[in-house]
Motif scaffolding. Structure first.
Motif, PDB file in Angstrom:
ATOM      1  N   ASP A   1       0.832  -1.217   0.000  1.00 54.81           N
ATOM      2  CA  ASP A   1       0.000   0.000   0.000  1.00 54.81           C
ATOM      3  C   ASP A   1       0.862   1.260   0.000  1.00 54.81           C
ATOM      4  O   ASP A   1       0.585   2.227  -0.716  1.00 54.81           O
ATOM      5  CB  ASP A   1      -0.930   0.007   1.216  1.00 54.81           C
ATOM      6  CG  ASP A   1      -1.971  -1.100   1.142  1.00 54.81           C
ATOM      7  OD1 ASP A   1      -2.222  -1.606   0.016  1.00 54.81           O
ATOM      8  OD2 ASP A   1      -2.516  -1.481   2.201  1.00 54.81           O
TER       9      ASP A   1
ATOM     10  N   ASN B   1       2.270   1.724  -3.441  1.00 63.23           N
ATOM     11  CA  ASN B   1       1.250   2.220  -4.376  1.00 63.23           C
ATOM     12  C   ASN B   1       0.996   3.719  -4.178  1.00 63.23           C
ATOM     13  O   ASN B   1       0.856   4.471  -5.147  1.00 63.23           O
ATOM     14  CB  ASN B   1      -0.053   1.434  -4.200  1.00 63.23           C
ATOM     15  CG  ASN B   1       0.067   0.014  -4.721  1.00 63.23           C
ATOM     16  OD1 ASN B   1       0.920  -0.271  -5.558  1.00 63.23           O
ATOM     17  ND2 ASN B   1      -0.753  -0.884  -4.207  1.00 63.23           N
TER      18      ASN B   1
ATOM     19  N   ASN C   1       3.864   5.542  -5.683  1.00 64.81           N
ATOM     20  CA  ASN C   1       3.804   5.547  -7.160  1.00 64.81           C
ATOM     21  C   ASN C   1       2.781   6.559  -7.663  1.00 64.81           C
ATOM     22  O   ASN C   1       3.038   7.279  -8.641  1.00 64.81           O
ATOM     23  CB  ASN C   1       3.463   4.150  -7.690  1.00 64.81           C
ATOM     24  CG  ASN C   1       4.647   3.213  -7.613  1.00 64.81           C
ATOM     25  OD1 ASN C   1       5.793   3.665  -7.571  1.00 64.81           O
ATOM     26  ND2 ASN C   1       4.384   1.917  -7.584  1.00 64.81           N
ATOM     27  N   SER C   2       1.600   6.616  -7.005  1.00 63.63           N
ATOM     28  CA  SER C   2       0.586   7.580  -7.439  1.00 63.63           C
ATOM     29  C   SER C   2       1.075   9.012  -7.235  1.00 63.63           C
ATOM     30  O   SER C   2       0.886   9.888  -8.096  1.00 63.63           O
ATOM     31  CB  SER C   2      -0.726   7.353  -6.684  1.00 63.63           C
ATOM     32  OG  SER C   2      -0.535   7.569  -5.302  1.00 63.63           O
TER      33      SER C   2
END
Length: 196
Positions: free
Chosen positions: A120, A123, A126-127
């Motif tokens: 998580d 992620n 990365n966003s």
């Protein structure tokens, strides 16, 4: 006075000599290992300097004493260390293996939750990275535009500082514009040829 004193030859024959029929004294019948001292105490057990042992002899211990067996702590002597404990569970039945299995399942669930948290977090990073990358591209295009304007302003300042006339600036502008128009027409021709 001399009449009361008996000569040594007047002693009985059993005490005077050891004849064939004479009885030996009682101290000669005991074996030497079981001989008692003068007070009747076995050798090695009496305290030195008492009636049982001579003053110059010491007491011999029957076993060697090791100081390392009794370590000294701050509170005094500690007890002797016992041997290793045996296995705590002798019979490994179904409940034992169920307990081991539950422990392993708990370890696996904690590891899975840890890995899920890491996923998580990656992620989210990365966003955030993608949004920052898009913003950086837009800012880079703005920087290029501002750099072009800055170059134009710098050239204008140079012309003003060198006291150039306005006609020279306009002639340079017209030459550059004609050259740019020719290059744009040639690029359009090449583009249409490639499309055909």
């Amino acid at each position: 006075m001399a009449s009361n004193h008996k000569p040594p030859t007047s002693r009985p024959s059993s005490r005077a000599g050891m004849g064939l029929g004479a009885r030996p004294p009682s101290t000669s019948l005991r074996p030497p290992s079981a001989a008692l001292l003068g007070s009747g105490i076995p050798p090695g057990t009496a305290r030195p300097g008492t009636r049982g042992t001579p003053v110059g002899t010491g007491v011999v211990f029957s076993s060697q004493i090791k100081v390392a067996d009794r370590p000294v702590t701050q509170q005094g002597l500690s007890g002797m260390k016992t041997g290793m404990k045996g296995p705590q569970r002798q019979v490994m039945d179904k409940s034992y293996y169920l307990g081991v299995l539950r422990g392993k399942i708990n370890e696996l669930t904690t590891e899975i939750s840890k890995l899920q948290k890491e996923i998580d977090m990656h992620n989210q990073e990365n966003s955030v990275y993608l949004s920052y990358e898009k913003r950086a591209e837009s800012l880079a295009s703005e920087i290029k535009e501002f750099q072009g304007q800055l170059a134009d302003y710098n050239m204008l300042v140079d012309k003003l500082n060198t006291n150039t006339d306005m006609e020279e600036v306009m002639s340079d502008y017209n030459l550059l514009k004609a050259q740019n128009d020719r290059e744009a027409q040639s690029i359009d021709i090449i583009f249409t040829e490639r499309q055909a």
